[in-house]
Every structure is written in C-alpha cells, then in structure tokens.
Design a protein around this motif. Structure first.
Motif, mmCIF file in Angstrom:
data_model
loop_
_atom_site.group_PDB
_atom_site.id
_atom_site.type_symbol
_atom_site.label_atom_id
_atom_site.label_comp_id
_atom_site.label_asym_id
_atom_site.label_seq_id
_atom_site.Cartn_x
_atom_site.Cartn_y
_atom_site.Cartn_z
ATOM 1 N N ARG A 242 0.837 -1.213 0.000
ATOM 2 C CA ARG A 242 0.000 0.000 0.000
ATOM 3 C C ARG A 242 0.863 1.251 0.000
ATOM 4 N NH1 ARG A 242 -2.955 1.569 5.358
ATOM 5 N NH2 ARG A 242 -0.780 1.855 5.881
ATOM 6 N N ARG B 164 -4.371 6.019 -2.670
ATOM 7 C CA ARG B 164 -4.460 5.139 -1.499
ATOM 8 C C ARG B 164 -5.287 3.921 -1.881
ATOM 9 N NH1 ARG B 164 -5.425 5.054 4.261
ATOM 10 N NH2 ARG B 164 -5.797 2.850 4.605
ATOM 11 N N SER C 171 1.083 4.027 -2.952
ATOM 12 C CA SER C 171 0.789 5.416 -2.618
ATOM 13 C C SER C 171 1.952 6.326 -3.008
ATOM 14 C CB SER C 171 0.506 5.535 -1.122
ATOM 15 O OG SER C 171 0.270 6.866 -0.773
#
Length: 115
Positions: free
Chosen positions: A55, A65, A59
C-alpha cells in the motif's frame, strides 16, 4: 495451511485500514464450486506486513491510497491482483487516541448532567 484437491483457485481478500488489515479472508475454490476457508495461522501477520508495505509503495508511486487487496492464484501458475481504491463506507481514519482517563471524564460529565 491445508489445501484440498482438486482446487480451482486460492484467494486472499483483505480490506486495508490505517495500520492493519480488517477481516482478511483466505479461501480455496474447489472444483465443485464450493469455497472453503484456509487457516494460515500466524502467517497472517507476515501477510499483513507485506500488504501494508505494498500500500505504501503504491501510494508513493501513484499518490493513490488503496483500501482493499485481492490476490487470486490458479493451479496453472497464473494469478490475478485487484486493488480497491474506494474507502470503506462509514470508516473514519484518525490518528487521535483517547485515553481511559479521557473516556471516564467524558462519561462522568454525562452522568453529572443527567443526575
């Protein structure tokens, strides 16, 4: 982890919250169309760390996100990865923590007003 034969796929599905995963499921799809849960035991923490790092990587690269991760693996070695970019409905992310003393003070104020 116990895998039964014959299987059509193995899947990990994980909502990604602030600092952990929520309600992660690990299943195997059997050839008769039934899905069975697969227990991965303590490996869930390894999986959580990997997905959270993924993640952060995504990002950093895209500015987006991800809120969900789904990985499906097939017996022929092929796989599919899906990312969910939609924040879960009703989920409020905050870094604020409330101490036990703050909770008790707040509850005592309510009790004082009522009584």
């Amino acid at each position: 982890m116990q895998i039964n034969s014959p299987w059509e796929y193995l899947r990990i599905d994980a909502p990604i919250l602030s600092g952990n995963l929520g309600g992660t499921t690990t299943v195997q799809g059997l050839s008769d169309g039934i899905e069975e849960d697969i227990s991965i035991g303590w490996k869930i923490f390894d999986l959580q760390g990997l997905i959270l790092r993924l993640r952060e990587n995504i990002s950093g690269l895209t500015g987006e996100r991800i809120w969900g991760f789904k990985f499906t693996f097939y017996p022929n070695g092929k796989f599919n990865v899906e990312f969910n970019y939609n924040k879960p409905e009703g989920y409020e992310e905050t870094d604020e923590t409330i101490s036990g003393d703050q909770i008790n003070t707040s509850l005592n104020q309510i009790h004082t007003k009522d009584g």
